[in-house]
Scaffold this active site. Structure first.
Site, PDB file in Angstrom:
ATOM      1  CB  THR A 287      -0.936   0.023   1.218  1.00 55.05           C
ATOM      2  OG1 THR A 287      -1.840  -1.075   1.141  1.00 55.05           O
ATOM      3  CG2 THR A 287      -1.752   1.315   1.255  1.00 55.05           C
TER       4      THR A 287
ATOM      5  CG  PHE B  94       0.213   4.596   3.841  1.00 60.64           C
ATOM      6  CD1 PHE B  94      -0.944   4.758   4.589  1.00 60.64           C
ATOM      7  CD2 PHE B  94       0.708   3.315   3.667  1.00 60.64           C
ATOM      8  CE1 PHE B  94      -1.601   3.668   5.141  1.00 60.64           C
ATOM      9  CE2 PHE B  94       0.066   2.214   4.218  1.00 60.64           C
ATOM     10  CZ  PHE B  94      -1.092   2.389   4.962  1.00 60.64           C
TER      11      PHE B  94
END
Length: 286
Positions: A178, A180
């Site tokens: 992921t 961020f």
């Protein structure tokens, strides 16, 4: 405690303790206290109101795509992107003590996490149940204390809520990561001479033929690399699209400046969301 003292100690994230966003905060800023927030809007507000210095916001996942709503919320957040972090997502199958893989019939987690383990769940005949976030699902499973109920969440959530790890690394794709973005109230102005820089912006092109093609042409002619380009609808009639883009380079560099000027000529609005150092993950150095 003064606002200045609070700002030196706190980073906000959406979710509850044990969420992957919480884990990302601790990985990048181990010296800061993490502040859980109920929504992305609450997370942005925590920074604007002085409850936190920074916000850690998930924006996209390598196997499940972009995080819903984020692109709509960023332009009006009142914050600036000052950094990025790439967090490896190692999903764990968690359950109360005494549970086994065979005893688990239902698994609770965020819709994106469930999408990232769909093959594992299908192979084991486990029913997925959607929750607002992974760590909240883990907390609820801990409260139920039922060996038929499990959660897909982080090892941090297992530690916080006292759950056993029934099976580790159950994500379907090994590269599950992921991205961020780190946001603050004040913008950053990194020196491009100190390393690669990313500029993130949103824009809406004018309603004329080939406006998008012509607007983006300046990036090609000036040798500016667009690393991400996405569109999303912002009106009820499905006629107005806004675009989100990441490019390599700083707006003060001549090539980037000229490219943005050409884009502006064919656009109703170009809004820079942040200029920040490129994470080493992009070049394989992190």
């Amino acid at each position: 405690m003064t606002k200045a003292n609070i700002l030196r100690q706190v980073i906000a994230f959406q979710g509850v303790h044990g969420a992957y966003s919480d884990k990302a905060c601790r990985a990048v800023f181990p010296e800061l206290t993490t502040l859980p927030c109920g929504s992305f809007e609450d997370t942005f507000a925590a920074v604007r109101e002085g409850k936190a210095q920074l916000a850690m916001i998930p924006i996209e996942n390598s196997s499940a795509g972009r995080v819903a709503d984020i692109h709509h919320l960023l332009p009006t957040s009142g914050l600036h992107i000052i950094g990025e972090h790439f967090q490896k997502v190692d999903h764990q199958l968690l359950a109360p003590k005494g549970a086994t893989l065979e005893s688990i019939k239902r698994v609770h987690s965020h819709v994106q996490a469930l999408a990232q383990v769909r093959n594992f769940l299908r192979d084991h005949g486990i029913e997925p149940v959607n929750h607002a976030d992974t760590a909240g699902a883990a907390a609820e499973v801990a409260e139920m204390n039922d060996p038929a109920q499990g959660a897909i969440a982080s090892d941090l959530a297992a530690e916080i809520y006292g759950l056993d790890t029934i099976r580790g690394d159950v994500h379907d794709l090994a590269h599950n990561t992921t991205r961020f973005i780190i946001m603050a109230e004040e913008p950053l102005d990194p020196d491009p001479n100190n390393g690669p820089v990313v500029t993130t912006f949103v824009f809406r092109v004018r309603s004329v033929p080939a406006a998008l093609y012509k607007g983006l042409g300046g990036f090609a002619t000036n040798g500016v690399n667009i690393t991400k380009l996405e569109s999303y609808i912002i009106d009820g009639g499905f006629t107005v699209a806004q675009f989100y883009a990441d490019i390599e380079g700083h707006p003060d560099e001549r090539s980037v400046r000229l490219a943005l000027e050409e884009l502006s000529f064919f656009s109703k609005e170009v809004k820079i969301l942040g200029v920040y150092p490129a994470n080493g993950f992009r070049s394989g150095k992190a």
